[in-house]
Design a protein around this motif. Structure first.
Motif, short mmCIF file in Angstrom:
data_model
loop_
_atom_site.label_atom_id
_atom_site.label_comp_id
_atom_site.label_asym_id
_atom_site.label_seq_id
_atom_site.Cartn_x
_atom_site.Cartn_y
_atom_site.Cartn_z
N PHE A 85 -14.62 -0.48 7.39
CA PHE A 85 -14.08 0.19 8.52
C PHE A 85 -13.83 -0.97 9.40
CE2 PHE A 85 -14.08 2.75 12.56
CZ PHE A 85 -13.15 3.37 12.22
N GLU A 86 -14.96 -1.71 9.84
CA GLU A 86 -14.92 -2.78 10.86
C GLU A 86 -13.93 -4.02 10.39
OE1 GLU A 86 -16.38 -3.00 13.78
OE2 GLU A 86 -17.16 -1.06 13.55
N TYR A 88 -11.16 -3.45 8.57
CA TYR A 88 -9.92 -2.55 8.80
C TYR A 88 -9.66 -2.58 10.34
CZ TYR A 88 -6.14 0.70 7.90
OH TYR A 88 -4.89 1.29 7.67
N LYS A 89 -10.40 -2.63 11.29
CA LYS A 89 -10.28 -2.34 12.64
C LYS A 89 -9.62 -4.16 13.07
CE LYS A 89 -12.99 -1.03 15.33
NZ LYS A 89 -14.50 -1.09 15.92
N LYS A 90 -10.43 -4.96 12.51
CA LYS A 90 -9.96 -6.41 12.82
C LYS A 90 -8.68 -6.80 12.35
CE LYS A 90 -12.04 -10.92 12.72
NZ LYS A 90 -13.12 -11.88 12.09
N ALA A 192 -7.41 3.24 14.00
CA ALA A 192 -8.45 2.20 13.64
C ALA A 192 -7.50 0.86 13.35
CB ALA A 192 -9.55 2.34 12.90
N LYS A 193 -6.48 0.91 12.50
CA LYS A 193 -5.77 -0.02 11.96
C LYS A 193 -5.43 -1.34 12.69
CE LYS A 193 -1.61 -1.24 9.22
NZ LYS A 193 -2.30 -1.74 7.81
N VAL A 195 -6.67 -2.76 15.73
CA VAL A 195 -7.08 -2.46 16.88
C VAL A 195 -7.89 -3.81 17.41
CG1 VAL A 195 -6.51 -0.18 17.02
CG2 VAL A 195 -8.61 -1.03 16.72
N GLU A 197 -11.64 -5.95 16.50
CA GLU A 197 -13.08 -5.81 15.97
C GLU A 197 -13.95 -5.10 17.29
OE1 GLU A 197 -16.20 -8.46 13.42
OE2 GLU A 197 -14.80 -9.40 14.87
N PRO A 201 -11.68 2.95 18.99
CA PRO A 201 -10.46 3.66 19.01
C PRO A 201 -10.84 5.01 20.03
CG PRO A 201 -10.59 2.85 16.86
CD PRO A 201 -11.87 2.52 17.40
#
Length: 374
Positions: A85-86, A88-90, A192-193, A195, A197, A201
């Motif tokens: 998930f982290e 994916y955010k980064k 989250a995509k 956005v 690290e 969101p």
């Protein structure tokens, strides 16, 4: 005094360098963290503690909205491992080693003090999707899907082999919005995509307004997106009432190319893996024999759909109504989940997204293995 100051500066620089070095090493180790184990037999060991991961959402496709026979009528609680998930955010991408857990929950009550709806019942199963080039180099997107569910005794299996690719990944490839994942149905992932690290969101104040919700409403994927021609001379009627009568009377059984035996469905017709039997008209059979890239106008396939006791329970039909496929709009699609009630239709018309999105992996929409097994 000057010497002491220089020593202090050197010490500070050394400490700072060490801290940054440790931070970079921590990042590299962070990337290598995995939340799954593939054993020597190539099976996935059942992951633990997944309810402490990032909760993604709970989609449900209830029977009541799917002609009484939804392919997946239970609720699906979906979780993604925190490291992925982290990442994916980064980056906006699913990393090597991503694992998504899908916990199956029955639909319990359909009424509460707050009103009617669909409320969770009991835990009934567990599935997983794993992205790993190391373990699945030949799978589409390097994704593999597993199930630990044991419906008969209710005890989850300790390990699971991966599903055959055709069972699930083909539909994910055709219909999922982002790297075989249906992110279009999970706002947690959409928000989250990419956005960043350090961005959280859910702390943002912006939400959709009522007007925005109306403007962003998604089209029902089971509704036709193109007109069905009514002036074609075909081997099968396209009017839904006439078509149901045609099927009910078994007139499609005059097609010369037909399966002798039932086989497990490769798609979600009623439910994945239930028995089906296919009938083709001569136009489609000859086109498949010729290995055509596009099948001609009039190509027709009828699929008998059976329940788990091998009792006929409905039909699925696809008819080429144009010389051009046009992304699925050149095909007429029909599915009815009853042999007695013609109103129990899951789809009827040209360009039904829910149909052609899965069929697009076939030879001009035809996924049935051909020639038939003897």
């Amino acid at each position: 005094m000057k010497c002491n100051f220089l020593k202090l500066v050197i010490v500070c620089i050394s400490v700072t360098s060490l801290l940054f070095s440790c931070k970079e090493e921590a990042k590299e180790e962070y990337k290598e963290i995995k939340y799954f184990t593939i054993n020597e037999e190539g099976e996935l060991e059942r992951p633990k503690d997944y309810r402490t991961w990032i909760f993604v959402g709970t989609p449900v496709t209830p029977n009541e909205l799917n002609g009484g026979k939804a392919p997946f009528p239970e609720m699906h609680n979906v979780y993604i491992d925190p490291v992925s998930f982290e990442h994916y955010k980064k980056t906006g991408k699913f990393r090597e080693g991503t694992i998504l857990m899908k916990e199956l929950v029955s639909v319990g009550s359909t009424a509460a003090v707050s009103g009617k709806g669909y409320f969770m019942g009991e835990f009934i199963g567990l599935e997983a999707s794993v992205k790993s080039k190391e373990h699945f180099p030949d799978e589409p997107g390097n994704w593999a899907i597993f199930s630990f569910t044991s419906p008969k005794d209710g005890i989850l299996k300790d390990t699971s082999p991966k599903f055959p690719v055709a069972s699930c990944v083909a539909c994910h490839d055709a219909s999922a919005e982002d790297d075989f994942v249906f992110t279009q149905y999970y706002p947690v992932l959409r928000a989250a995509k990419g956005v960043g690290e350090d961005i959280i969101p859910e702390n943002a104040a912006r939400r959709f307004s009522e007007e925005g919700m109306e403007m962003s409403g998604m089209t029902d994927i089971w509704e036709p997106t193109a007109e069905t021609p009514d002036n074609k001379s075909l081997d099968i009627p396209l009017n839904k009432d006439e078509l149901f009568k045609f099927l009910k009377e078994g007139k499609y059984k005059s097609f010369s190319t037909q399966e002798k035996n039932l086989h497990p469905s490769l798609g979600p017709h009623q439910k994945l893996g239930l028995p089906v039997r296919v009938f083709m008209n001569d136009i489609l059979a000859k086109s498949l024999d010729a290995d055509n890239e596009e099948h001609p106008l009039g190509a027709t396939l009828v699929k008998e759909m059976y329940d788990k006791d091998e009792v006929l329970s409905g039909w699925a039909v696809m008819v080429k109504t144009s010389e051009k496929t046009d992304g699925g709009k050149g095909w007429f699609w029909y599915e009815v989940t009853s042999t007695e009630d013609p109103t129990q239709t899951a789809a009827v018309g040209n360009g039904v997204v829910g149909c052609f999105s899965c069929h697009s992996v076939g030879r001009d929409m035809v996924r049935t293995p051909y020639p038939f097994d003897e």
